[in-house]
Structures are given as structure tokens and as C-alpha cells.
Design an enzyme around this catalytic site. Structure first.
Site, PDB file in Angstrom:
ATOM      1  N   CYS A   1     -11.456  17.423  11.166  1.00  0.00           N
ATOM      2  CA  CYS A   1     -11.238  16.556  10.191  1.00  0.00           C
ATOM      3  C   CYS A   1     -12.555  16.384   9.199  1.00  0.00           C
ATOM      4  O   CYS A   1     -12.634  15.655   8.152  1.00  0.00           O
ATOM      5  CB  CYS A   1     -10.757  15.170  10.492  1.00  0.00           C
ATOM      6  SG  CYS A   1     -11.965  14.479  11.764  1.00  0.00           S
TER       7      CYS A   1
ATOM      8  N   TYR B   1     -11.204  17.329  23.649  1.00  0.00           N
ATOM      9  CA  TYR B   1     -10.914  16.459  22.834  1.00  0.00           C
ATOM     10  C   TYR B   1      -9.200  15.965  22.628  1.00  0.00           C
ATOM     11  O   TYR B   1      -8.932  16.219  21.237  1.00  0.00           O
ATOM     12  CB  TYR B   1     -11.459  16.477  21.324  1.00  0.00           C
ATOM     13  CG  TYR B   1     -13.069  16.876  21.360  1.00  0.00           C
ATOM     14  CD1 TYR B   1     -14.160  15.932  21.580  1.00  0.00           C
ATOM     15  CD2 TYR B   1     -13.293  18.318  21.323  1.00  0.00           C
ATOM     16  CE1 TYR B   1     -15.402  16.300  21.714  1.00  0.00           C
ATOM     17  CE2 TYR B   1     -14.847  18.461  21.260  1.00  0.00           C
ATOM     18  CZ  TYR B   1     -15.638  17.729  21.425  1.00  0.00           C
ATOM     19  OH  TYR B   1     -17.014  18.298  21.644  1.00  0.00           O
TER      20      TYR B   1
ATOM     21  N   CYS C   1       0.913  -1.150   0.063  1.00  0.00           N
ATOM     22  CA  CYS C   1       0.016  -0.034   0.046  1.00  0.00           C
ATOM     23  C   CYS C   1       1.064   1.119  -0.041  1.00  0.00           C
ATOM     24  O   CYS C   1       1.830   1.333   1.040  1.00  0.00           O
ATOM     25  CB  CYS C   1      -0.790   0.112   1.263  1.00  0.00           C
ATOM     26  SG  CYS C   1      -1.797   1.365   1.365  1.00  0.00           S
TER      27      CYS C   1
HETATM   28  N1  SAH Z   1      -6.292  16.243  19.783  1.00  0.00           N
HETATM   29  C1  SAH Z   1      -5.969  15.154  19.739  1.00  0.00           C
HETATM   30  C2  SAH Z   1      -7.125  13.938  19.439  1.00  0.00           C
HETATM   31  C3  SAH Z   1      -7.814  14.414  18.464  1.00  0.00           C
HETATM   32  S1  SAH Z   1      -9.048  13.189  17.897  1.00  0.00           S
HETATM   33  C4  SAH Z   1      -4.703  14.891  18.761  1.00  0.00           C
HETATM   34  O1  SAH Z   1      -4.461  15.737  18.056  1.00  0.00           O
HETATM   35  O2  SAH Z   1      -4.181  13.801  18.764  1.00  0.00           O
HETATM   36  C5  SAH Z   1     -10.406  13.274  18.917  1.00  0.00           C
HETATM   37  C6  SAH Z   1     -10.474  13.011  19.994  1.00  0.00           C
HETATM   38  O3  SAH Z   1     -11.837  13.174  20.925  1.00  0.00           O
HETATM   39  C7  SAH Z   1     -10.278  11.272  20.252  1.00  0.00           C
HETATM   40  O4  SAH Z   1      -9.277  10.984  21.094  1.00  0.00           O
HETATM   41  C8  SAH Z   1     -11.703  10.563  20.872  1.00  0.00           C
HETATM   42  O5  SAH Z   1     -11.367   9.830  21.801  1.00  0.00           O
HETATM   43  C9  SAH Z   1     -12.206  12.064  21.680  1.00  0.00           C
HETATM   44  N2  SAH Z   1     -13.516  12.187  21.974  1.00  0.00           N
HETATM   45  C10 SAH Z   1     -14.631  11.786  21.274  1.00  0.00           C
HETATM   46  N3  SAH Z   1     -15.718  11.892  21.449  1.00  0.00           N
HETATM   47  C11 SAH Z   1     -15.525  12.726  22.689  1.00  0.00           C
HETATM   48  C12 SAH Z   1     -16.381  13.454  23.649  1.00  0.00           C
HETATM   49  N4  SAH Z   1     -17.646  13.518  23.506  1.00  0.00           N
HETATM   50  N5  SAH Z   1     -15.784  14.009  24.713  1.00  0.00           N
HETATM   51  C13 SAH Z   1     -14.570  14.133  24.758  1.00  0.00           C
HETATM   52  N6  SAH Z   1     -13.610  13.404  23.935  1.00  0.00           N
HETATM   53  C14 SAH Z   1     -13.996  12.847  23.034  1.00  0.00           C
END
Ligand code: SAH
Length: 545
Positions: free
Chosen positions: A410, A314, A164
Site C-alpha cells: 500500500c 502479514y 462522507c
Molecule cells: N493480507 C491481509 C493483511 C494485510 S495488512 C489482508 O489482505 O487482509 C498487514 C498486516 O500485517 C496487518 O494485519 C498487521 O497486523 C500485520 N503486521 C504488521 N506488522 C507485522 C509484522 N512485523 N509481522 C507480522 N505481521 C505484521
């Protein structure tokens, strides 16, 4: 009353293509009626066979490109036409970036109501291949026995893969080794419909440290020693092997039970000059080179001076939180996956960062109390999953009064929807920067700066923000990037061992398998001075020293 569609099923169309959907299909318009043609590009005229003609839209299968787009290229991957992994390999990379910029502009205008906002050109990769640091491959029985691959678009039919182009080679090597082990020992693949079989997924994650392999099964792991042996032989720089057991009759990949069967159960990742330890369940951005650029942008937009109180909502394993903590007074991360929060706390300790705390809760539940408890807040960073923010989370943010928000997204559609709600509460987008985290797929990441507007009129006023040129965090190139650069610049071949030796000399923590002799007395070749100079030049080039 139902509208009569202008076309019927089985019609052969000669169709000019005007646009591209968010999932990379060509769109032709017949008045206000849209016809979707997979594989067709804007500016082309195609012959297409109608396979669906609803009252509101049609779908047609590409038969012939009558007038090709100047941006059309031959896809690199032989499985491209069948595989659901990529959807833009037939479009030149420059045109992919333009299409992504347009996708963000279109979503913000149509779904957000921000028709005047300027969207910056998407930041692309210099070498947009082999960028994915994680792969999760489903398995199925094919003609040649057990296969790993990706599902065909919108289906659960497996397209077998031997290679890939967008995956890190270490990830691919681990997945293929798991496949070969399953073939040799006749480990039956899991059958989703009947809920029978054993092997569900072959998974792996790669970093500068090496590769962590994860094998997901329904029940106990058979032929464990043989699997360990196979992976150790096939995967250079293997860091560990984790067995995950998932008994659920659902398409969620990982179950709740983990066992490290060899080496480490976690992977070390260096990002923006910080060291992160990641467990298999935690989220980590999949494109390390572009993640660094995305985070640099977010940090620049927040314009921290050192004393601020910041929320990172998040937050995953705390990547952004720790980065911001170095530039702020205090950062609180909010995340709802317990493993990720544990990782985040450990990462803060390992990096000696004390001005952070992490809260394990859904953002929508935690934020209302938190904006009061931590307030007054100077800035909030949001990085939600594709579905965007829950309305309760957005309402809490509106109440916070924080002067600056940075929204990392995203999915342009949910970004636009959420920005609209934030704008109604007084936060207007000030700067929009798409970043191409997923070359050759139609996905696009966007970072948006929103600022509080004191309402002078009902017109949207977009304040200026000048991106700073100075911001440049220490990088973290992979071994193969370093080696390729040295080959291109100096015409020298250097081994990973030599790279590891020079990195270690400069205090960069290294993977055990490269820098430790097998026994204390064992002799290792020492990097010759000319190669050392070339490696140092590469480390400087990638801003690692
Ligand atoms: N900022 C981080 C992760 C972004 S992805 C980075 O850049 O690596 C989004 C994240 O939100 C994931 O880790 C997921 O587990 C979390 N998430 C999803 N729904 C959520 C919610 N309702 N409350 C808090 N976190 C959440």
C-alpha cells in the site's frame, strides 16, 4: 554551504505545475528547486503565495488557477477543501488513475532502480464512491456541540462531517448515531492534550451482513441503554455494538478492553466466495469490491496448480491464506496481532479449510526458522503494512529459494525499496499492477510478481507474464449495489428482505435481521416472481451465484 532559495517567504509566484506528490500536492519546479502547492494540478499555471522557502524546497498557497488542467473537476464533497480524508477530488477519476500509475512507475524507477519495468494501468472502480467499509471518526466539541469528523491535513483540528461520499452509508449512519447519543446525554469528548473527557472515537465497519458499531471511550460507558436504542433505531442491519475502552494517552484508536454490549461482537464478511469473521481489532482491506480484484490478481500471478507449499506473510485474518489454500497444497500464514490470528484460525475452520496453519509472531522473527521448517517453498505472498518489510524478513525470503514471490503493497516507496533488496538477491519484478483501493485519495495499492532470475548478465531482464483472463472469483456485492443494479437494469425497487430471501434460496448465508421473522409465527412478505428473477440476474451479474 547552504543554497540560497530562488524564492522568499511572501513572494507571489506565477508557477507552472509539472507533477503531483505522493500525497496529492502539485509540484512546480524552478530549475532543481521544487515548490509544493496543495490543490494545483500537473499542466496548470497557478498564482501562489509563498509560505515557506527552505534551501531545498518551498511551499506556496494556491491563490488562483491561471490556466486550468483539462482534468480539473469540481470536488463532490463540500468539506473537501478543509478535510484531510481525500486529496484528489479535484482531479477527474480517469486522471487519478493515470497519476497513480505514474506514482508507482516513478517510485520503482527512482527508489528501486527499475527504470525499464512496465507498470500496468491502475485498475479503477466503475463507481468510485461509497466504497469504504470502515470508518473511525475522532470527536471534538464544536459550535453545535459534540462533532464527529476527520482531522484537517497534518493537524489534529477536527473538520465536522454530516456525510462522507467515500464511506459506506451504514458506517456513516452508525457514527452519526453515536454522535447524537453523545450530544443528547452530554457525554464529553476526549481532549487529547488534557487527557480529559470520555468519548474518543465513533467507529463502524460494514459488510454484506450489516454494520458493526464500536464506541471507544476512556472510562466506563455511560447511558448504555440509550446508546443501544439509538444505534438500533438509526442503523438498518445493525449486527452488534462493541464498547472499547482506551485509557492510553496516545493517538492509537483502540484500547485493549472490549465488551459486546448488544448483538454480535464480530462481523461476517463474504469475500472471494469465502466467509470471514472479523473482530474490531483485526485488519481488513477497506474497499471490498477492489479487494476482490486485488486478490484475483495475486492468485493469478502465483499460478498455483494444487500441490504447492506457500507462505502468506502479514496475513491479517487469513483472507489471502484461505483463498490460496483452495489452490495449493499447504499455506502458512504469519501475522503479529493475536486477535487477527484467532480470527484466521476460526475462519479456516468455518470454511472447512484444513491445509493451512497460522503463526502469531512478527514476520522478521518467524521467517528465518519458517523458511527452513516449511521448505522447500514454492511461493511466498507478502502484504506488509505501509512501512514495508523488515530487512530480516527480506533476508529470510531471499534464503528461501521460492521460485515466485507476490508482493502486495500500500506504499509505492517502501515497495520500491524492498524490491531493490529482493532484486539484489536475484528476484526481479516481472509484472506490476496498481489497483485503486482508495479513490479520491492519493493512496495506491500495488501487486507485483517477482521471479528468480538465473543471472545471465548484470542487466535487469524482465520475464514475461501473461495475465489470465479466466480467473474470476465469486463476487460479493453489497445490498445497495444489488438494489442499484436492479433499479438501473429493470427499473424495479426491491427490498433488502427480498434480496436476502433470494440469496438464501441460493445458499448464501445471510444476516439474521433480514431473513428471520421476529417470532417464529410472524408472517413475512414473500418476494414476487418478477422481482426474484431480477434479483437472480443481479446475483449472476455480481458472480455471487
Ligand atoms: N493480507 C491481509 C493483511 C494485510 S495488512 C489482508 O489482505 O487482509 C498487514 C498486516 O500485517 C496487518 O494485519 C498487521 O497486523 C500485520 N503486521 C504488521 N506488522 C507485522 C509484522 N512485523 N509481522 C507480522 N505481521 C505484521
Amino acid at each position: 554551504m547552504k543554497r540560497m532559495p530562488p524564492i522568499q517567504k511572501n513572494d507571489m509566484l506565477e508557477l507552472p505545475i509539472q507533477g503531483l506528490t505522493a500525497d496529492g500536492q502539485g509540484v512546480g519546479r524552478m530549475g532543481s528547486y521544487a515548490v509544493f502547492v496543495k490543490g494545483a494540478l500537473p499542466g496548470e499555471v497557478v498564482r501562489a503565495h509563498t509560505i515557506k522557502a527552505n534551501s531545498s524546497y518551498g511551499v506556496a498557497k494556491l491563490v488562483q488557477v491561471l490556466k486550468p488542467s483539462p482534468d480539473r473537476v469540481s470536488p463532490r464533497c463540500p468539506a473537501y477543501a478543509r478535510c484531510g480524508g481525500c486529496s484528489l477530488q479535484h482531479l477527474s477519476y480517469e486522471a487519478q488513475l493515470r497519476a497513480k500509475t505514474e506514482q508507482v512507475r516513478d517510485a520503482l524507477a527512482r527508489l528501486g532502480g527499475f527504470s525499464e519495468i512496465q507498470v500496468q494501468p491502475a485498475l479503477g472502480m466503475e463507481e468510485p464512491w461509497a466504497y469504504r467499509n470502515k470508518g473511525s471518526f475522532p470527536v471534538a466539541l464544536g459550535e453545535e456541540g459534540l462533532q464527529i469528523g476527520f482531522f484537517a491535513p497534518h493537524s489534529h483540528r477536527l473538520v465536522p462531517l454530516e456525510s462522507c461520499y467515500i464511506q459506506d452509508p451504514g458506517v456513516m449512519a452508525a457514527a452519526l448515531a453515536i454522535r447524537d447519543w453523545a450530544r443528547e446525554w452530554q457525554v464529553p469528548p476526549y481532549d487529547e492534550e488534557r487527557h480529559t473527557g470520555i468519548l474518543r472515537h465513533a467507529m463502524a465497519r460494514a459488510s454484506q451482513q450489516g454494520v458493526l458499531a464500536v464506541v471507544v471511550t476512556t472510562g466506563p460507558l455511560p447511558h448504555k441503554e440509550a446508546l443501544v436504542e439509538k444505534l438500533r433505531r438509526a442503523v438498518p442491519g445493525l449486527v452488534g455494538i462493541v464498547h472499547n475502552r482506551n485509557r492510553a494517552a496516545s493517538n492509537v484508536i483502540l484500547g485493549k478492553e472490549y465488551e459486546t454490549i448488544w448483538g454480535s461482537g464480530r462481523l461476517q464478511v463474504r469475500l472471494c466466495g469465502l466467509d470471514f469473521s472479523v473482530s474490531p481489532a483485526s485488519f481488513l482491506q477497506v474497499n471490498p469490491r477492489q479487494t476482490q480484484r486485488l486478490y484475483e490478481k495475486a492468485l493469478d500471478m502465483l499460478a498455483l496448480r494444487g500441490g504447492e507449499t506457500v507462505l502468506d506473510v502479514y496475513c491479517g485474518i487469513g483472507t489471502i491464506s484461505l483463498l490460496l489454500a483452495r489452490h495449493a497444497g499447504h499455506v502458512t500464514g504469519v501475522e503479529n496481532v493475536p486477535e487477527a490470528v484467532e480470527d484466521a484460525r476460526m475462519n479456516a475452520r468455518n470454511n472447512g479449510i484444513e491445509n493451512v496453519d497460522f503463526i502469531c509472531a512478527p514476520a522478521e522473527e518467524a521467517l528465518p526458522g519458517l523458511v527452513e521448517a516449511r521448505g522447500p517453498l514454492d511461493a511466498i505472498l507478502l502484504d506488509p503494512p505501509r512501512k514495508g518489510c523488515d530487512p530480516a524478513a527480506l533476508q529470510a525470503i531471499l534464503k528461501s529459494g521460492a521460485p515466485r514471490l507476490v508482493y502486495v503493497s500500500c506504499d509505492p516507496a517502501t515497495l520500491a525499496r524492498d524490491c531493490r533488496i529482493l532484486a539484489q538477491g536475484g528476484y526481479l519484478p516481472r509484472f506490476v499492477q496498481p489497483v485503486d483501493m482508495f479513490p479520491h485519495t492519493a493512496h495506491v495499492e500495488t501487486v507485483v510478481l517477482l521471479g528468480r532470475e538465473f543471472e545471465k548478465s548484470r542487466e535487469h531482464v524482465y520475464l514475461d507474464y501473461e495475465p489470465s483472463k479466466e480467473i474470476d472469483l465469486p463476487g460479493g456485492a453489497t445490498y445497495s449495489e444489488i438494489k442499484q443494479w436492479i433499479q438501473a437494469e429493470y427499473g424495479l425497487k426491491v427490498s433488502s428482505l427480498y434480496v436476502a430471501q433470494v440469496k438464501q434460496k441460493h445458499g448464501i448465508v445471510e444476516r439474521e435481521c433480514y431473513n428471520k421473522p421476529k417470532s417464529e409465527n410472524a408472517k413475512q412478505p414473500k418476494c414476487p416472481p418478477e422481482k426474484e428473477a431480477a434479483i437472480e440476474a443481479a446475483l449472476k451479474h455480481f458472480k455471487m451465484i
